[in-house]
Write a protein that holds these residues in place. Structure first.
Motif, PDB file in Angstrom:
ATOM      1  N   LYS A  49       0.824  -1.211   0.000  1.00 27.04           N
ATOM      2  CA  LYS A  49       0.000   0.000   0.000  1.00 27.04           C
ATOM      3  C   LYS A  49       0.859   1.261   0.000  1.00 27.04           C
ATOM      4  N   LEU A  50       2.004   1.219   0.653  1.00 24.73           N
ATOM      5  CA  LEU A  50       2.908   2.362   0.621  1.00 24.73           C
ATOM      6  C   LEU A  50       3.427   2.590  -0.798  1.00 24.73           C
ATOM      7  N   ILE A  51       3.757   1.503  -1.479  1.00 23.80           N
ATOM      8  CA  ILE A  51       4.228   1.622  -2.864  1.00 23.80           C
ATOM      9  C   ILE A  51       3.139   2.229  -3.745  1.00 23.80           C
ATOM     10  N   GLN A  52       1.906   1.777  -3.545  1.00 31.62           N
ATOM     11  CA  GLN A  52       0.793   2.328  -4.314  1.00 31.62           C
ATOM     12  C   GLN A  52       0.598   3.813  -4.021  1.00 31.62           C
ATOM     13  N   SER A  53       0.738   4.211  -2.775  1.00 36.25           N
ATOM     14  CA  SER A  53       0.577   5.617  -2.406  1.00 36.25           C
ATOM     15  C   SER A  53       1.642   6.482  -3.064  1.00 36.25           C
ATOM     16  N   LEU A  54       2.866   5.962  -3.119  1.00 31.41           N
ATOM     17  CA  LEU A  54       3.965   6.744  -3.680  1.00 31.41           C
ATOM     18  C   LEU A  54       3.937   6.772  -5.200  1.00 31.41           C
ATOM     19  N   ALA A  55       3.283   5.785  -5.808  1.00 31.49           N
ATOM     20  CA  ALA A  55       3.262   5.706  -7.276  1.00 31.49           C
ATOM     21  C   ALA A  55       2.568   6.906  -7.906  1.00 31.49           C
ATOM     22  N   ASN A  56       1.677   7.548  -7.153  1.00 26.74           N
ATOM     23  CA  ASN A  56       0.945   8.704  -7.679  1.00 26.74           C
ATOM     24  C   ASN A  56       1.730  10.002  -7.548  1.00 26.74           C
ATOM     25  N   LEU A  57       2.926   9.939  -6.990  1.00 23.98           N
ATOM     26  CA  LEU A  57       3.744  11.134  -6.787  1.00 23.98           C
ATOM     27  C   LEU A  57       5.120  10.911  -7.403  1.00 23.98           C
ATOM     28  N   PRO A  58       5.213  10.905  -8.716  1.00 16.36           N
ATOM     29  CA  PRO A  58       6.485  10.602  -9.370  1.00 16.36           C
ATOM     30  C   PRO A  58       7.524  11.695  -9.136  1.00 16.36           C
ATOM     31  N   SER A  59       8.656  11.296  -8.613  1.00 19.48           N
ATOM     32  CA  SER A  59       9.810  12.168  -8.437  1.00 19.48           C
ATOM     33  C   SER A  59      10.999  11.268  -8.122  1.00 19.48           C
ATOM     34  N   ASP A  60      12.185  11.829  -8.185  1.00 18.28           N
ATOM     35  CA  ASP A  60      13.375  11.026  -7.902  1.00 18.28           C
ATOM     36  C   ASP A  60      13.351  10.478  -6.480  1.00 18.28           C
ATOM     37  N   ALA A  61      12.949  11.322  -5.537  1.00 18.74           N
ATOM     38  CA  ALA A  61      12.926  10.886  -4.141  1.00 18.74           C
ATOM     39  C   ALA A  61      11.917   9.768  -3.923  1.00 18.74           C
ATOM     40  N   HIS A  62      10.759   9.884  -4.557  1.00 18.38           N
ATOM     41  CA  HIS A  62       9.747   8.848  -4.403  1.00 18.38           C
ATOM     42  C   HIS A  62      10.178   7.548  -5.089  1.00 18.38           C
ATOM     43  N   MET A  63      10.913   7.660  -6.174  1.00 25.02           N
ATOM     44  CA  MET A  63      11.398   6.461  -6.845  1.00 25.02           C
ATOM     45  C   MET A  63      12.398   5.713  -5.975  1.00 25.02           C
ATOM     46  N   VAL A  64      13.233   6.437  -5.283  1.00 23.14           N
ATOM     47  CA  VAL A  64      14.196   5.809  -4.370  1.00 23.14           C
ATOM     48  C   VAL A  64      13.457   5.087  -3.246  1.00 23.14           C
ATOM     49  N   ALA A  65      12.446   5.747  -2.696  1.00 20.59           N
ATOM     50  CA  ALA A  65      11.664   5.135  -1.619  1.00 20.59           C
ATOM     51  C   ALA A  65      10.948   3.881  -2.104  1.00 20.59           C
ATOM     52  N   CYS A  66      10.368   3.939  -3.295  1.00 17.85           N
ATOM     53  CA  CYS A  66       9.673   2.774  -3.845  1.00 17.85           C
ATOM     54  C   CYS A  66      10.632   1.611  -4.069  1.00 17.85           C
ATOM     55  N   ALA A  67      11.824   1.921  -4.549  1.00 18.07           N
ATOM     56  CA  ALA A  67      12.813   0.865  -4.771  1.00 18.07           C
ATOM     57  C   ALA A  67      13.183   0.185  -3.451  1.00 18.07           C
TER      58      ALA A  67
END
Length: 212
Positions: free
Chosen positions: A182-200
């Motif tokens: 669910k955290l990954i899904q929440s972050l997917a709607n906010l594309p940015s470099d920082a969010h991509m690092v968190a998703c990874a």
């Protein structure tokens, strides 16, 4: 600036769950020494001070223990043998002498270690990556899942080896996966470099939690 309160509350529940699981490992003799599962990691970012142990019981888990409601709360205590009570926590004494290390016990030990390590990693990612992001821009935090995870771990700590322990451990495993997904899904709607690092980082945690 978005309020970090939901994320802070979620982390708090997960830290209680992590503390419960780590103490459970210690009581089973699985968390002592650098060679033990989960023993190679010392999440100083999670536990600021060592937990004081009282006799054979994990007695410093606070009033959260047994608050799951229904079968996760009073039902477990009512069916339990003699327990020791301190600070609102009631926990079964777990003897260390558990006979030969069977394949089933080794599998259970490995599964518990995976949940402990993954919970520690999740809290670390939330504190170091998601915390700053949440202050910049709000994204959904499903607090209910973290409360459920804490309650499952609390119920798990009341069990002695057996089918109920296995069911609770599997439930904790699945609930932790749900939190991460669910955290990954929440972050997917906010594309940015920082969010991509968190998703990874969150996807890496999922790799440590294969389906069982």
């Amino acid at each position: 600036m978005a309020s970090p309160a939901p994320l802070v509350a979620s982390i708090s529940h997960q830290m209680v769950a992590l503390q419960t699981l780590q103490l459970l490992q210690q009581e089973w003799g699985w968390g002592d020494g650098p060679g033990a599962p989960g023993g190679s990691r010392d999440p100083d970012h999670v536990l600021a001070a060592p937990v004081r142990r009282s006799g054979p019981l994990r007695a410093q888990l606070g009033p959260e223990l047994g608050m799951g409601g229904g079968a996760v709360g009073a039902g477990a205590r009512a069916s339990s043998p003699e327990v020791e009570v301190e600070g609102g926590a009631e926990l079964l004494p777990l003897p260390r002498d558990r006979g030969p290390c069977t394949l089933a016990r080794m599998a259970m030990r490995s599964a518990l270690a995976r949940v402990v390590d993954s919970t520690s990693e999740l809290v670390s990612v939330e504190q170091t990556l998601l915390g700053p992001l949440q202050q910049e821009r709000s994204f959904p935090i499903h607090l209910k899942d973290s409360v459920e995870f804490r309650n499952i771990c609390s119920h798990l700590a009341l069990q002695i080896e057996g089918q109920q322990f296995d069911r609770d451990l599997n439930a904790a495993h699945q609930c932790l996966k749900t939190i991460v997904k669910k955290l990954i899904q929440s972050l997917a709607n906010l594309p940015s470099d920082a969010h991509m690092v968190a998703c990874a980082s969150l996807r890496q945690i999922l790799q440590n939690l294969p389906d069982v």
